[in-house]
Design an enzyme around this catalytic site. Structure first.
Site, PDB file in Angstrom:
ATOM      1  N   THR A   1       0.894  -1.158   0.000  1.00 23.35           N
ATOM      2  CA  THR A   1       0.000   0.000   0.000  1.00 23.35           C
ATOM      3  C   THR A   1       0.923   1.195   0.000  1.00 23.35           C
ATOM      4  O   THR A   1       2.100   1.052   0.278  1.00 23.35           O
ATOM      5  CB  THR A   1      -0.818  -0.027   1.324  1.00 23.35           C
ATOM      6  OG1 THR A   1      -1.661  -1.168   1.326  1.00 23.35           O
ATOM      7  CG2 THR A   1      -1.647   1.214   1.563  1.00 23.35           C
TER       8      THR A   1
ATOM      9  N   ARG B   1     -13.585  -7.951  -0.674  1.00 22.90           N
ATOM     10  CA  ARG B   1     -12.832  -7.761   0.572  1.00 22.90           C
ATOM     11  C   ARG B   1     -12.355  -6.303   0.653  1.00 22.90           C
ATOM     12  O   ARG B   1     -11.781  -5.762  -0.280  1.00 22.90           O
ATOM     13  CB  ARG B   1     -11.632  -8.694   0.621  1.00 22.90           C
ATOM     14  CG  ARG B   1     -10.743  -8.547   1.854  1.00 22.90           C
ATOM     15  CD  ARG B   1      -9.561  -7.628   1.633  1.00 22.90           C
ATOM     16  NE  ARG B   1      -8.605  -7.647   2.725  1.00 22.90           N
ATOM     17  CZ  ARG B   1      -7.555  -6.835   2.820  1.00 22.90           C
ATOM     18  NH1 ARG B   1      -7.345  -5.937   1.889  1.00 22.90           N
ATOM     19  NH2 ARG B   1      -6.732  -6.909   3.827  1.00 22.90           N
ATOM     20  N   VAL B   2     -12.609  -5.662   1.776  1.00 17.96           N
ATOM     21  CA  VAL B   2     -12.131  -4.297   2.013  1.00 17.96           C
ATOM     22  C   VAL B   2     -11.153  -4.352   3.178  1.00 17.96           C
ATOM     23  O   VAL B   2     -11.455  -4.944   4.225  1.00 17.96           O
ATOM     24  CB  VAL B   2     -13.306  -3.345   2.332  1.00 17.96           C
ATOM     25  CG1 VAL B   2     -12.786  -1.972   2.746  1.00 17.96           C
ATOM     26  CG2 VAL B   2     -14.227  -3.228   1.122  1.00 17.96           C
ATOM     27  N   GLY B   3      -9.989  -3.750   3.000  1.00 23.00           N
ATOM     28  CA  GLY B   3      -8.990  -3.745   4.056  1.00 23.00           C
ATOM     29  C   GLY B   3      -9.117  -2.531   4.950  1.00 23.00           C
ATOM     30  O   GLY B   3     -10.182  -1.914   5.058  1.00 23.00           O
ATOM     31  N   ASP B   4      -8.014  -2.184   5.592  1.00 24.90           N
ATOM     32  CA  ASP B   4      -8.004  -1.053   6.516  1.00 24.90           C
ATOM     33  C   ASP B   4      -7.874   0.285   5.814  1.00 24.90           C
ATOM     34  O   ASP B   4      -8.278   1.319   6.360  1.00 24.90           O
ATOM     35  CB  ASP B   4      -6.835  -1.211   7.500  1.00 24.90           C
ATOM     36  CG  ASP B   4      -5.498  -1.282   6.775  1.00 24.90           C
ATOM     37  OD1 ASP B   4      -5.431  -1.933   5.704  1.00 24.90           O
ATOM     38  OD2 ASP B   4      -4.518  -0.685   7.266  1.00 24.90           O
TER      39      ASP B   4
ATOM     40  N   THR C   1       0.592   0.421   6.571  1.00 20.31           N
ATOM     41  CA  THR C   1       0.608  -0.566   5.491  1.00 20.31           C
ATOM     42  C   THR C   1       0.808  -1.938   6.132  1.00 20.31           C
ATOM     43  O   THR C   1       1.319  -2.043   7.241  1.00 20.31           O
ATOM     44  CB  THR C   1       1.756  -0.294   4.495  1.00 20.31           C
ATOM     45  OG1 THR C   1       3.007  -0.356   5.187  1.00 20.31           O
ATOM     46  CG2 THR C   1       1.635   1.068   3.850  1.00 20.31           C
ATOM     47  N   GLY C   2       0.418  -2.976   5.412  1.00 23.16           N
ATOM     48  CA  GLY C   2       0.550  -4.325   5.955  1.00 23.16           C
ATOM     49  C   GLY C   2      -0.810  -4.973   6.140  1.00 23.16           C
ATOM     50  O   GLY C   2      -1.787  -4.579   5.484  1.00 23.16           O
TER      51      GLY C   2
ATOM     52  N   GLY D   1      -4.179  -5.590   6.762  1.00 33.29           N
ATOM     53  CA  GLY D   1      -5.273  -4.685   7.068  1.00 33.29           C
ATOM     54  C   GLY D   1      -6.200  -5.189   8.149  1.00 33.29           C
ATOM     55  O   GLY D   1      -6.722  -4.405   8.956  1.00 33.29           O
TER      56      GLY D   1
HETATM   57  N1  GLY Z   1      -3.189  -2.628   4.340  1.00 35.08           N
HETATM   58  C1  GLY Z   1      -3.699  -2.911   3.074  1.00 35.08           C
HETATM   59  C2  GLY Z   1      -4.705  -3.975   3.074  1.00 35.08           C
HETATM   60  O1  GLY Z   1      -4.679  -4.857   3.922  1.00 35.08           O
HETATM   61  O2  GLY Z   1      -5.561  -3.954   2.210  1.00 35.08           O
END
Ligand code: GLY
Length: 370
Positions: free
Chosen positions: A220, A248-251, A271-272, A274
């Site tokens: 990210t 799927r939605v991340g952070d 980043t990483g 989520g």
């Molecule tokens: N941090 C990015 C994700 O997990 O989508």
């Protein structure tokens, strides 16, 4: 006529330091106690932080500068974790998440699962400025972007498509997809999966006379910017977890998880993995810990310790350490900064009056340096 980059930076600092500015390495230095202009980001944002500082030197708004910075990475087909060229979901479709937060107004905007638009951060800014909402998703986000004149395009590059196809073909030995033999594998795919030829018989991760391995990327870019007056803003933009379940939605598009800023305190973004940030509201926690008096570094490391404490056993190694990575980037209103990482060694990008550079993250755990 455009000023030299370094003069841009000097111009911004000189504006607030007046006659007390001291020239060092070509940059005017702020007087002691005077706020500095700064941008920090994940390591893939070295050019992005430089652009953000250039723009802030010309008095651009902190959020506009941050978004212009990350657009360099959204446009980069070689960064397979962000924007155009990002790795797709398990069906081969690129779905982007992004959010922005503007310190001076404390307003935020975000988009999630957005397809076919290469600059999701700019769409998130429009959600913030031109709607009464904070988050638009999927088809609604796409319609909104098109209404504002964004053009649709296929974001799946040939490189990303080949990587996705190899992943799909190599997942299982009991479906009907067959991976290519070693000699037919594209060089980009070989590099991505660290593929090596072998004479070993077929088995897990050994197939058709080669081995493959990779760490599933959920890279990210997060970028935070601070101007000479001490205003802060931030942006996070991503293609999310590679080969994710569709939808799927991340952070990254969730305010408080993938990014947060409070103009009185500072900013934090990540980043990483989520899911870890979604379960711990990590970016909000980072800013709140700075509010309680912690330095950016101590606040970031404390958030990582909290994440470790809530990590379920299936995601831990034999020594109880998370088997995933997570990084936080913290920038305080008074101009201090830190990058922290679950696993080191790791770098992050910084630009200020000393120019753009990579700095070392403080890490909870260290991998052996190779
Ligand atoms: N941090 C990015 C994700 O997990 O989508």
């Amino acid at each position: 006529m455009p000023l030299d980059r370094r003069m841009f930076l000097a111009a911004g600092a000189a504006a607030i330091t007046a006659s007390s500015a001291v020239a060092r390495r070509g940059f005017a230095q702020p007087a002691e106690g005077v706020s500095r202009m700064k941008a920090i980001s994940s390591a893939n944002g070295l050019k992005a932080v430089e652009r953000a500082c250039e723009l802030m030197s010309g008095n651009a708004d902190t959020l506009d500068a941050a978004i212009a910075g990350v657009e360099i990475v959204e446009d980069d087909p070689d960064d397979v974790t962000v924007g155009y060229g990002g790795l797709p979901n398990e069906n081969g479709v690129v779905e982007l998440d992004a959010a922005v937060m503007h310190g001076p107004s404390h307003k935020a905007g975000a988009v999630a699962s957005l397809q076919n638009i290469r600059h999701p951060a700019a769409v998130a800014r429009l959600v913030m400025r031109r709607t009464d909402h904070v988050l638009l998703v999927g088809e609604g986000a796409l319609q909104f972007a098109k209404a504002h004149g964004f053009g649709e395009e296929n974001l799946l590059t040939e490189k990303a498509r080949k990587i996705w196809l190899y992943w799909k073909e190599s997942l299982s030995g009991s479906d009907d997809w067959l991976p290519p033999v070693y000699d037919d594998i594209d060089p980009d795919v070989r590099r991505f999966f660290k593929i090596k030829p072998t004479d070993a018989p077929p088995g897990p991760k050994t197939t058709r006379r080669h081995t493959w391995n990779y760490e599933r990327p959920n890279g990210t870019i997060h970028l935070a910017s601070r101007n000479a007056a001490g205003d802060v803003s931030c942006v996070t933009t991503t293609s999310g977890l590679a080969f994710k379940l569709p939808g799927r939605v991340g952070d990254s598009p969730i305010i408080g998880a993938g990014l947060y800023c409070d103009n009185a305190i500072g900013s934090c973004g990540s980043t990483g993995r989520g899911e870890a940030n979604l379960q711990n509201l990590s970016s909000f926690a980072g800013v709140e810990l700075m509010r309680s008096g912690m330095s950016p570094k101590d606040a970031g490391l404390e958030v990582l310790r909290r994440v470790v404490a809530t990590t379920e056993p299936r995601l831990k190694d034999a020594e109880g350490r998370p088997d995933y990575d997570l990084k936080l980037y913290l920038l305080s209103k008074d101009g201090r900064h830190a990058g922290v990482s679950m696993w080191g060694p790791a770098k992050f990008a910084v630009c200020d009056e000393n120019g753009p550079r990579l700095e070392e993250c403080a890490a909870l755990y260290e991998r052996e340096r190779s």
